[in-house]
Design an enzyme around this catalytic site. Structure first.
Site, mmCIF file in Angstrom:
data_model
loop_
_atom_site.group_PDB
_atom_site.id
_atom_site.type_symbol
_atom_site.label_atom_id
_atom_site.label_comp_id
_atom_site.label_asym_id
_atom_site.label_seq_id
_atom_site.Cartn_x
_atom_site.Cartn_y
_atom_site.Cartn_z
ATOM 1 N N GLY A 114 -6.451 12.354 -6.063
ATOM 2 C CA GLY A 114 -6.868 13.174 -4.940
ATOM 3 C C GLY A 114 -5.923 14.364 -4.786
ATOM 4 N N GLN A 152 -9.945 9.749 2.734
ATOM 5 C CA GLN A 152 -9.907 8.554 3.595
ATOM 6 C C GLN A 152 -11.269 8.202 4.178
ATOM 7 O OE1 GLN A 152 -7.509 6.422 3.980
ATOM 8 N NE2 GLN A 152 -5.801 7.547 3.087
ATOM 9 N N ALA A 189 -10.140 7.813 -6.191
ATOM 10 C CA ALA A 189 -10.766 6.539 -6.586
ATOM 11 C C ALA A 189 -10.107 5.338 -5.922
ATOM 12 C CB ALA A 189 -10.714 6.396 -8.104
ATOM 13 N N THR A 215 -8.064 14.840 -22.463
ATOM 14 C CA THR A 215 -9.017 13.758 -22.732
ATOM 15 C C THR A 215 -9.189 12.914 -21.479
ATOM 16 O OG1 THR A 215 -8.397 13.774 -25.043
ATOM 17 C CG2 THR A 215 -9.493 11.779 -24.235
ATOM 18 N N CYS A 269 4.968 7.216 1.337
ATOM 19 C CA CYS A 269 5.482 8.347 0.582
ATOM 20 C C CYS A 269 6.311 7.814 -0.563
ATOM 21 C CB CYS A 269 6.224 9.334 1.473
ATOM 22 S SG CYS A 269 7.939 8.981 1.696
HETATM 23 N N1 PLP Z 1 -5.728 13.168 0.910
HETATM 24 C C1 PLP Z 1 -5.587 12.183 1.806
HETATM 25 C C2 PLP Z 1 -6.159 12.338 3.175
HETATM 26 C C3 PLP Z 1 -4.902 11.017 1.448
HETATM 27 O O1 PLP Z 1 -4.752 10.047 2.340
HETATM 28 C C4 PLP Z 1 -4.380 10.906 0.139
HETATM 29 C C5 PLP Z 1 -3.610 9.713 -0.255
HETATM 30 O O2 PLP Z 1 -3.056 9.012 0.555
HETATM 31 C C6 PLP Z 1 -4.571 11.967 -0.763
HETATM 32 C C7 PLP Z 1 -5.247 13.078 -0.339
HETATM 33 C C8 PLP Z 1 -4.023 11.917 -2.150
HETATM 34 O O3 PLP Z 1 -4.761 11.078 -2.996
HETATM 35 P P1 PLP Z 1 -4.050 10.445 -4.292
HETATM 36 O O4 PLP Z 1 -3.254 9.265 -3.836
HETATM 37 O O5 PLP Z 1 -5.204 10.051 -5.173
HETATM 38 O O6 PLP Z 1 -3.236 11.509 -4.905
#
Ligand code: PLP
Length: 388
Positions: A71, A179, A200, A239, A327
Site C-alpha cells: 500500500g 483500511q 493485500a 517481475t 511502526c
Molecule cells: N494506508 C493506510 C491507511 C494504512 O493503514 C497502511 C498500513 O498500515 C498503509 C497505507 C500502508 O500499507 P502497507 O502496509 O501495505 O505498506
C-alpha cells in the site's frame, strides 16, 4: 503462555484460507508471467485472474488495476505531479491532504514540501470540507489525497462530498482505501475517486503486495517509480510477485463475498467491547466516537494511562492490542492523528487501539474486557498494571 487473542487487525490480518490455497497452488508455477511459453502463460493467467478479483472489489475494470509491492508503494506512486488526464498533460501543481493521513501519504510522495497543503480535521477526526473547498479553489491542477478510513481511529471520511468539491475545482482525487476495503463498501464510482490504494495484507492476503487502481484508462502516469521491463503496463517494472498477487486475488474475492456479513458481526462485537470498556472505567474516552467509524476499530484512552505500559499489560494477559499505528521501529510515537484532532497531551500518550477481524470471537472480547478490568483497577490505585 496464555492462549492468545489477536486484536491488531488494522496492523495486519491473518492470511485468509482462500488466500493460502491460492498461494499454495501458485507455488507450483515455475514460469515468469512475461514468458510466452506455456509455463509463462500459466503464471500470467493467475495474475490476470487476481487482477479481475481486485478490480471487482472496487467495481473497477481489470485493466485499471496496477499491482505494487505494498500500500505504501501504491501511495507513493499516486502522489506524483505527473498524472495526465486524456489530452491534459500539464503537471499537478500542488498536493492537498488531510492532517490524519497514513504516514506513507504524509511523506508527500514526489511533491516538494512547499507544494503540500494540510487540510485540518475536526475534533472527531473528519476532514474540514470548507477548508478543503477553500484550498482546492486556489488551483485547477491540485492532486488531493484523502483516506477513506483512518487506521488509528477507524473514522470514515466524507469521501463522496470531498470528491464533488475536488472535481468541481478541476482536481484529481486519490483515496487511500487500505483500511476500508472489505469492511465498508468501496465502489470507486460511488466514492468518486480517480485513484485508489489497496493493500493485500489488510484483507487477508500476504504482506508486501498492494495495488493502485484508476477510475479509467484516460488517467495516465508519466513518471513511474520503477522503470525497467515494462511490467504492469509500464507503471511498475519488475517481475510480478505471482504468489502474493494470487493470494491478493483470492483475499479480494473472499472480502467481496463475505465482507458485509463479517462487518455486521464485527460491529456487534465492537459495540459490546465499547460498552464493556466504559462500564468498567466510565472515564474511558473513545476517539472519533462522534463520527461514522469502521465496524472493527476502537481507539481509547484513560487519563493517567500510558499506551506503552497498557500494551504490555494486555500482552501479558494474552491480548495483542496496539498503541495506535504500528511502526517499523516498534517505538511508540505520539499520534499525529490525535494531535490533529486536538486531543490533550495527557490522553494522547495513552491511546490504545483495539481492532477486530473476521476471526474475532465473543470469548476473546470478554477476555479483553477482563484484562481491562485488571488494568483499570491497577490504574485507579496509581499502579501501572504490570505486575512486578
Ligand atoms: N494506508 C493506510 C491507511 C494504512 O493503514 C497502511 C498500513 O498500515 C498503509 C497505507 C500502508 O500499507 P502497507 O502496509 O501495505 O505498506
Amino acid at each position: 503462555m496464555p492462549e492468545r487473542s489477536y486484536f491488531d487487525w488494522n496492523a495486519t490480518a491473518p492470511l485468509r484460507l482462500e488466500a493460502r490455497r491460492a498461494f499454495e497452488e501458485a507455488l507450483s508455477l515455475p514460469g515468469n508471467p512475461s514468458s510466452v511459453h506455456a509455463e509463462g502463460r500459466a503464471a500470467r493467467r493467475v495474475i490476470e485472474s487476481a487482477r479481475q478479483e481486485v478490480a471487482a472489489l472496487l467495481g473497477a475494470k481489470a485493466s485499471d488495476v496496477f499491482f505494487t509491492s505494498s500500500g505504501t508503494e501504491a501511495n507513493m506512486l499516486a502522489l506524483s505531479p505527473a498524472w495526465e488526464i486524456g489530452a491534459d498533460k500539464g503537471p499537478r501543481d500542488r498536493l492537498l491532504m488531510s492532517a490524519v493521513e497514513h504516514i506513507s501519504v504524509r511523506s508527500g510522495g514526489r511533491f516538494p514540501k512547499e507544494k503540500i497543503t494540510d487540510i485540518p480535521v475536526d475534533a472527531a477526526g473528519r476532514v474540514d470540507l470548507a477548508a478543503l473547498a477553500e484550498a482546492v479553489a486556489k488551483s485547477e491542477r491540485s492532486l488531493v489525497s484523502l483516506m477513506l478510513a483512518n487506521n488509528e481511529t477507524g473514522v470514515i471520511q466524507p469521501i463522496v462530498e470531498a470528491a464533488a468539491i475536488v472535481h468541481a475545482a478541476g482536481g484529481l482525487f486519490h483515496v487511500d482505501a487500505v483500511q476500508a476495503a472489505g469492511r465498508i463498501p468501496c465502489e470507486m464510482e460511488a466514492l468518486g475517486a480517480d485513484l485508489v490504494t489497496l493493500s493485500a495484507h489488510k484483507i487477508g492476503g500476504l504482506k508486501g503486495v498492494g495495488a493502485l487502481i484508476r477510475a479509467d484508462d484516460d488517467i495516465h502516469l508519466a513518471d513511474p517509480l520503477i522503470r525497467g521491463g515494462g511490467q504492469e503496463r509500464g507503471l511498475r517494472a519488475g517481475t510480478e510477485n505471482v504468489l502474493g498477487i494470487a493470494a491478493f486475488g483470492a483475499a479480494a474475492a473472499a472480502a467481496r463475498q463475505l465482507g458485509q456479513a463479517e462487518a455486521a458481526r464485527m460491529l456487534a462485537l465492537r459495540n459490546r467491547l465499547e460498552t464493556g470498556l466504559r462500564a468498567i472505567a466510565p472515564a474511558t474516552v473513545i476517539f472519533g466516537a462522534a463520527a461514522e467509524r469502521l465496524p472493527n476499530t476502537t481507539l481509547f484512552a484513560l487519563e493517567g494511562m500510558k499506551a506503552e505500559t497498557a500494551v504490555i499489560a494486555f500482552d501479558l494477559e494474552g491480548i495483542a492490542v496496539s498503541s495506535g499505528a504500528a511502526c517499523s521501529s516498534g517505538k511508540v510515537q505520539p499520534s499525529h492523528v490525535l494531535a490533529a484532532m486536538g486531543v490533550s497531551p495527557g490522553l494522547l500518550r495513552g491511546a490504545v487501539r483495539v481492532s477486530l477481524g473476521w476471526e474475532t470471537t465473543e470469548t476473546e472480547v470478554e477476555a479483553l474486557l477482563s484484562a481491562w478490568r485488571k488494568l483499570a483497577t491497577a490504574l485507579s490505585k496509581g499502579q501501572s498494571g504490570i505486575a512486578a
